[in-house]
Every structure is written in structure tokens, then in C-alpha cells.
Motif scaffolding. Structure first.
Motif, short mmCIF file in Angstrom:
data_model
loop_
_atom_site.label_atom_id
_atom_site.label_comp_id
_atom_site.label_asym_id
_atom_site.label_seq_id
_atom_site.Cartn_x
_atom_site.Cartn_y
_atom_site.Cartn_z
N THR B 172 0.81 -1.23 0.00
CA THR B 172 0.00 0.00 0.00
C THR B 172 0.83 1.27 0.00
OG1 THR B 172 -0.16 -0.14 2.41
CG2 THR B 172 -1.97 -1.08 1.13
N THR B 173 2.16 1.14 0.02
CA THR B 173 2.99 2.34 -0.01
C THR B 173 2.78 3.09 -1.32
OG1 THR B 173 4.61 1.11 1.23
CG2 THR B 173 5.34 3.18 0.30
N GLY B 174 2.54 4.38 -1.24
CA GLY B 174 2.39 5.18 -2.45
C GLY B 174 0.97 5.20 -3.00
N LEU B 175 0.02 4.58 -2.28
CA LEU B 175 -1.37 4.62 -2.74
C LEU B 175 -2.17 5.58 -1.86
CD1 LEU B 175 -2.09 0.83 -3.27
CD2 LEU B 175 -1.24 2.49 -4.92
N ASP B 176 -3.22 6.15 -2.42
CA ASP B 176 -4.08 7.00 -1.60
C ASP B 176 -4.83 6.11 -0.62
OD1 ASP B 176 -6.97 6.48 -2.59
OD2 ASP B 176 -5.78 6.68 -4.42
N PRO B 177 -5.36 6.68 0.49
CA PRO B 177 -5.93 5.85 1.56
C PRO B 177 -7.09 4.98 1.10
CG PRO B 177 -6.08 8.20 2.11
CD PRO B 177 -5.32 8.10 0.84
N ILE B 178 -7.86 5.47 0.13
CA ILE B 178 -9.01 4.68 -0.31
C ILE B 178 -8.55 3.49 -1.12
CG2 ILE B 178 -11.15 4.77 -1.63
CD1 ILE B 178 -11.13 7.84 -1.05
N MET B 179 -7.62 3.76 -2.08
CA MET B 179 -7.10 2.66 -2.87
C MET B 179 -6.35 1.69 -1.97
SD MET B 179 -7.04 1.10 -5.62
CE MET B 179 -7.87 2.16 -6.78
N HIS B 203 4.68 -0.81 6.49
CA HIS B 203 4.93 0.19 7.53
C HIS B 203 3.60 0.78 7.98
CE1 HIS B 203 8.96 0.89 5.38
NE2 HIS B 203 9.14 0.10 6.41
N ASP B 204 2.54 0.33 7.28
CA ASP B 204 1.23 0.95 7.45
C ASP B 204 0.45 0.12 8.47
OD1 ASP B 204 -1.36 1.73 7.16
OD2 ASP B 204 -1.42 1.59 4.97
N ILE B 205 0.38 0.64 9.70
CA ILE B 205 -0.19 -0.15 10.79
C ILE B 205 -1.68 -0.42 10.55
CG2 ILE B 205 -0.66 -0.20 13.26
CD1 ILE B 205 2.22 -0.64 12.59
N GLN B 242 6.41 1.23 20.58
CA GLN B 242 6.93 2.45 19.94
C GLN B 242 6.59 2.47 18.46
OE1 GLN B 242 11.19 2.92 19.95
NE2 GLN B 242 11.07 4.90 18.92
N PHE B 243 6.70 1.30 17.80
CA PHE B 243 6.48 1.24 16.36
C PHE B 243 5.03 1.56 16.02
CE2 PHE B 243 6.28 -0.51 12.11
CZ PHE B 243 7.49 -0.13 11.60
N ILE B 244 4.09 0.98 16.77
CA ILE B 244 2.69 1.22 16.38
C ILE B 244 2.23 2.61 16.81
CG2 ILE B 244 1.98 -1.20 16.29
CD1 ILE B 244 0.68 -0.87 18.99
N ARG B 245 2.88 3.18 17.82
CA ARG B 245 2.55 4.57 18.16
C ARG B 245 3.21 5.54 17.18
NH1 ARG B 245 5.02 6.10 22.52
NH2 ARG B 245 5.83 4.08 23.17
N GLY B 246 4.28 5.03 16.48
CA GLY B 246 4.99 5.89 15.54
C GLY B 246 5.68 7.03 16.25
#
Ligand SMILES: Nc1ncnc2c1ncn2[C@@H]1O[C@H](COP(=O)(O)OP(=O)(O)OP(=O)(O)O)[C@@H](O)[C@H]1O
Ligand SMILES: [Mg+2]
Lengths: 260, 259
Positions: B172-179, B203-205, B242-246
Motif C-alpha cells: 500500500t505504499t504510495g497509494l491513496d488511503p481509499i485505494m 509500515h502501514d499499521i 513504539q512502532f505502532i505509536r509511531g
């Protein structure tokens, strides 16, 4: 200490050389073996044959034409010093077929085709397209390298054969139009001097050169790394190594053909 | 083959580049028809792990089993047979730029399975529709597409042959949130309806929460935590927290110069 440092450096260079030679030998072995084992990719082979054979025609044609013309002028000028002007036709014919058409044709193809192959395969390497091929159960040696090697080895002889004819034609044009030779006589002289072996040497050389050029293009592209800069280096290396190999192989083949 | 045997299992896999240690003993199992998501910082060796499993990189040590077969020492035809089970979405798309978009998607069908071009094109267009790409896109070259479109084409290519195992490297990297959400659904569907085994990196939790059955976190060349996706918020692991809180504060220190 200095001497030891120096020896160590030579040693490292030598080991590096052995490593490269080994890697190249294995690459060559694997690549050639894939040329003879199915599956084959006729569509890709045809594409490569056209790109190597057809699209290199203008470059090779121009090179051999001008070389044939210049050769005619030079030989006339040189041979007139001992009243042997009649040898122009012979020397152009033999020089073109045995040496100049294959070597110049090979070098031009190295610049045109070898460089393009290294750049294309190198880009595919650094953008992971070669990895993608592998994961799509397609062997990159079969899909990318074998068609190029086969096309190079078979098409360069055709190119060079045409180059020979055009080169001889160049000499003829100069001889008849500028040097005042009799047209029919010149053609008769060319025909009389040429033997099968002259053509055969030239064609054999061309096949070897075509193989070397495509092998170097594929090898350097396949092992390129490090982005655009790496691909650039691979392209340069492909042309330089192919040119050196062509000149070396030319000497060896000439020696083999005419030593007995 | 029994059902308890993991589809993929890595034991003590190590990989270094020169003196740089990337994988320092990775242990990981992915069950049959399970969707595992690997999370972890940039440059921690997630993509390298996938490439080791696929045999694109050779691990220095350790064993990697796929369906109970050790794949680390496989070559030639044997390796090709195993690779036939896989579909892979590369992080950088890795589309063949000498081919049209539909030929890219149909590649595995035509070359791998020997399908006729006409039939393969139909399947390819159908897969492209699933990732929101119309038939007209099929006739373009990959260079004419936007980054997000390339990613979706690569995704369509990865699932085109209905593989048993699918690897998604940052789908999903580089896609808009809907896509991105459409793609998440697609991944969930591939696993549920086809019974595929999925190993994804993200990286997208939010995406991880949606597509994962189980999550594994990689740090320092090792898997430091694995657990069901439901446990992500109370993992009890400060790295995962830490990772999921970013958050920049925590045990994971980025090597950046702070003002
Ligand atoms: N072919 C290679 N040669 C040398 N070093 C490499 C190679 N591939 C990866 N590395 C190194 O291995 C490390 C891990 O790379 P990897 O691509 O697996 O990271 P990643 O976890 O996928 O990161 P990201 O989330 O940014 O994609 C990096 O530091 C990278 O420099
Ligand atoms: Mg990565």
C-alpha cells in the motif's frame, strides 16, 4: 616493506583477475548451455535478430563503404611507387574480406549492440526486473541471454558479408570514377583473386565477434549493480572488453587459418 | 503433508553484506493459509528476508523450508518447481518495461503455465480490474503509469497465477488511503477465497491490522516479537509499542542528527 606491499598488491590484482575469469567462464558455460536446451523463445529471438542484423546495417554499411573507398585510394597511391597499380582490386578484395569488414563490423556492432544490451540488462538488474523474471518461473538466461547470444552469433556474419560486398564496391567506385580504372577489368581482377577461404575466414571471424560482443553486453549487464552509475560503468566495460577481445581473437583466428 | 506443518519456516537464517550484518538469526513460521505481516524499521532486512526465501539471495547460514522441503540448496528445475508456488510483489514494482502492462500481468500465465496469449489476456484484464485498472491501461507501457498505478499492476501480476504463497512487499505504499483499503480487501480476499498463504511487509499499521492474522516485528536482524494481530496493542513489548505509536521516543533509536 615496500616490496612486500607491492607484491601484495600484485597478488590481490591477480586473485581478483582469477575471480573474474572464473565468474566469466561459468557465466559463459551456463549461457551457452541454455542456448541448446528448451524452452526457446522464438519471438524474442526474432526481435533480437532484427535489432542486431537489420538495424546495424546502416552503421556497418557506411563504415565499410568509406573504408573500402579510402583503402582504394591509399593502395593506388602506395602501389604506384613501384608501378603496381594493378594490385588495387586484389588488395581491396582481400583486405576487406579477411580483415576490415569483420573487424570494423565487429567493433561497430560492439558500440551499437553491446552497449545497448549492457544498458538494458543492467537496468533490468538494478530495478529488480531480473529477480521478477525468476519469481515468475522464467530463467533469465533463457529469456534474456540465450536469444541475444544466438542472434549475435548468427546475424553478425550476415552483416559482415554485406559489409564485405559494400567495402569492395567502395573500392570499385573510387577506382573507376577517380583513378580511371576500367570497370570490367577491375571486376574481373576482384573475381580472379578472391578465394573461398578469404570469405570463410571473414565469416568465421564475424561469428566469433558477434558471440563476444553479445556475451560481453549480457555479462556486464547481468552483474551490474548500484543504480544508474553502475549501469553506465557496465555499458562502458561491455564496449571496451568486447573491442579488446575482438582485436585479440582476430589475431588468433588469423594465425590459426594461415599458419599451415 | 499434514496440516500442522508450517507452509514456510525459517530457522536461524543469517545474511551479511560484506561486514554489514543484516539478518542475525531470523526464526519465523508462516502457517498454511495464514496471513502474516512483518513490521519493522526501514533497512532492518525485511525485503532481504523475502529474497532469501525466494532464493534471490543466498543466506549465509540457516535453513528455509517451504512445504517441508529445504529450499536453500535447491537449483535449476527443482527450484523452478518451488518458485511456481509463489507470487511476489516487489517493493519497487519491478515491471518489465519492454512489455505492455497487460503482458506484464499475463507473464506468469504465458511463460510459467504455457497459456495462450488470448486466454492469458482475458485473465490479466480481469485481475487488473480487481486492482481498479481499466482495460485501456493494459495497452500502455509501464513507464506511462504513475507510481501508484505501477504498484497496482505489480500486484495484479503477483496474484495473476493464483499462487499458493504470495509475498507483498509494501503493497500500500504510495497509494491513496481509499485505494490502499481496496488493496487491503483484495489481499484479505486472496487469502480467504483462494486459501493462499500471505507474507506481507508493511509500515502501514492500519493496513497491518486489516490484513494480518499474525504480526511479527523484526529489529536488529532478529524477530523480536510475534503474536496475533489482536495482541498488537498490548504486546508488552516496548519496541512494538513504539512502532505502532509511531513515536520517536522509545528503545528504537534512529541514527539521525538531532538539533
Ligand atoms: N544487494 C544488496 N547488497 C548490499 N546490501 C544490501 C543489498 N540488499 C540489501 N542490502 C542492505 O541490507 C539492509 C536491509 O535491506 P532491506 O531492503 O531488506 O530493508 P527493508 O527492511 O526492506 O527496508 P525498507 O522498509 O526501507 O524497504 C539495508 O541496510 C541494505 O543496505
Ligand atoms: Mg524493503
Amino acid at each position: 616493506m615496500m616490496i612486500i606491499d607491492f607484491l601484495a598488491r600484485i597478488g590481490r590484482l591477480f586473485i581478483g583477475f582469477l575471480g573474474t575469469a572464473g565468474r566469466l567462464s561459468i557465466f559463459t558455460g551456463v549461457a551457452v548451455s541454455h542456448c541448446f536446451r528448451p524452452p526457446f523463445f522464438p519471438r524474442l529471438l526474432l526481435q533480437q535478430m532484427i535489432s542486431i542484423g537489420y538495424y546495424s546495417l546502416p552503421v556497418v554499411g557506411l563504415t565499410t563503404l568509406f573504408t573500402g573507398m579510402a583503402l582504394g585510394l591509399q593502395i593506388f597511391e602506395g602501389s604506384s611507387r613501384f608501378n603496381a597499380e594493378g594490385s588495387v582490386a586484389w588488395i581491396v578484395a582481400i583486405g576487406m574480406t579477411r580483415e576490415l569488414a569483420p573487424v570494423l563490423g565487429g567493433l561497430m556492432v560492439a558500440g551499437r549492440v553491446g552497449a545497448a544490451m549492457a544498458a538494458e540488462i543492467g537496468t533490468m538488474r538494478v530495478t529488480e526486473q531480473i529477480d521478477a523474471l525468476t519469481t515468475l518461473s522464467t530463467n533469465p538466461f533463457k529469456y534474456l541471454i540465450a536469444p541475444r547470444l544466438i542472434a549475435g552469433t548468427t546475424m553478425v556474419p550476415f552483416l559482415v558479408l554485406i559489409g564485405m560486398i559494400i567495402g569492395i564496391l567502395g573500392g570499385y567506385l573510387v577506382a573507376v570514377n577517380i583513378l580511371g580504372f576500367n570497370s570490367a577489368g577491375y571486376i574481373q581482377n576482384t573475381w580472379d583473386i578472391l578465394e573461398t577461404v578469404d570469405i570463410v575466414t571473414g565469416i568465421v571471424k564475424a561469428g566469433v565477434f558477434g558471440f563476444l560482443v553479445t556475451l560481453m553486453g549480457c555479462y556486464h549487464g547481468y552483474y551490474s549493480r548500484g543504480g544508474a552509475q553502475g549501469v553506465g560503468a557496465a555499458t562502458t566495460n561491455a564496449v571496451v572488453t568486447a573491442s579488446i577481445l575482438i582485436l585479440t581473437a582476430n589475431l588468433v583466428i588469423t594465425q590459426l587459418f594461415f599458419s599451415n | 503433508m499434514n496440516d500442522t506443518q508450517p507452509k514456510i519456516s525459517l530457522k536461524d537464517v543469517r545474511k551479511s553484506f560484506g561486514s554489514k550484518v543484516v539478518l542475525d538469526g531470523v526464526d519465523l513460521e508462516v502457517g498454511r493459509a495464514e496471513s502474516l505481516v512483518v513490521i519493522g524499521g526501514s533497512g532492518t532486512g525485511k525485503s532481504v528476508t523475502l529474497k532469501c526465501i525466494l532464493g534471490l539471495l543466498r543466506p549465509d547460514a540457516g535453513t528455509i523450508m517451504v512445504d517441508g522441503e529445504d529450499v536453500t540448496r535447491m537449483r535449476g528445475a527443482e527450484r523452478e518447481r518451488v518458485l511456481n508456488k509463489f507470487g511476489m510483489l516487489f517493493q519497487g514494482a519491478a515491471l518489465f518495461d519492454s512489455l505492455l502492462v497487460w503482458e506484464n500481468v499475463a507473464f506468469g500465465l504465458i511463460q510459467g503455465q504455457g497459456m495462450r496469449r488470448g486466454a492469458a489476456k482475458e485473465v490479466a484484464l480481469e485481475k487488473m480490474a480487481q486492482v481498479g485498472l481499466g482495460a485501456e491501461v493494459g495497452e500502455l507501457g509501464p513507464a506511462e503509469l504513475s507510481g501508484g498505478m505501477q504498484k497496482r499492476v505489480a500486484l495484479a501480476r503477483a496474484i495473476a497465477t493464483d499462487p499458493e504463497i504470495i509475498f507483498f512487499d509494501e503493497p500500500t505504499t504510495g497509494l491513496d488511503p481509499i485505494m490502499a483499503d481496496v488493496i487491503n480487501d483484495l489481499i484479505v480476499n486472496s487469502v480467504r477465497s483462494l486459501g493462499a498463504t500471505a507474507l506481507s511487509i508493511t509500515h502501514d499499521i492500519a493496513s497491518a491490522r486489516k490484513i494480518a492474522d499474525r504480526v511479527a516485528m523484526i529489529h536488529g536482524g532478529k524477530i523480536i516479537w510475534t503474536g496475533p494481530v489482536g495482541d498488537l496493542d498490548n504486546s508488552g513489548n516496548p519496541y512494538v509499542d513504539q512502532f505502532i505509536r509511531g513515536s520517536a521516543e522509545g528503545p528504537i533509536q534512529m541514527e539521525v542528527l538531532r538539533p
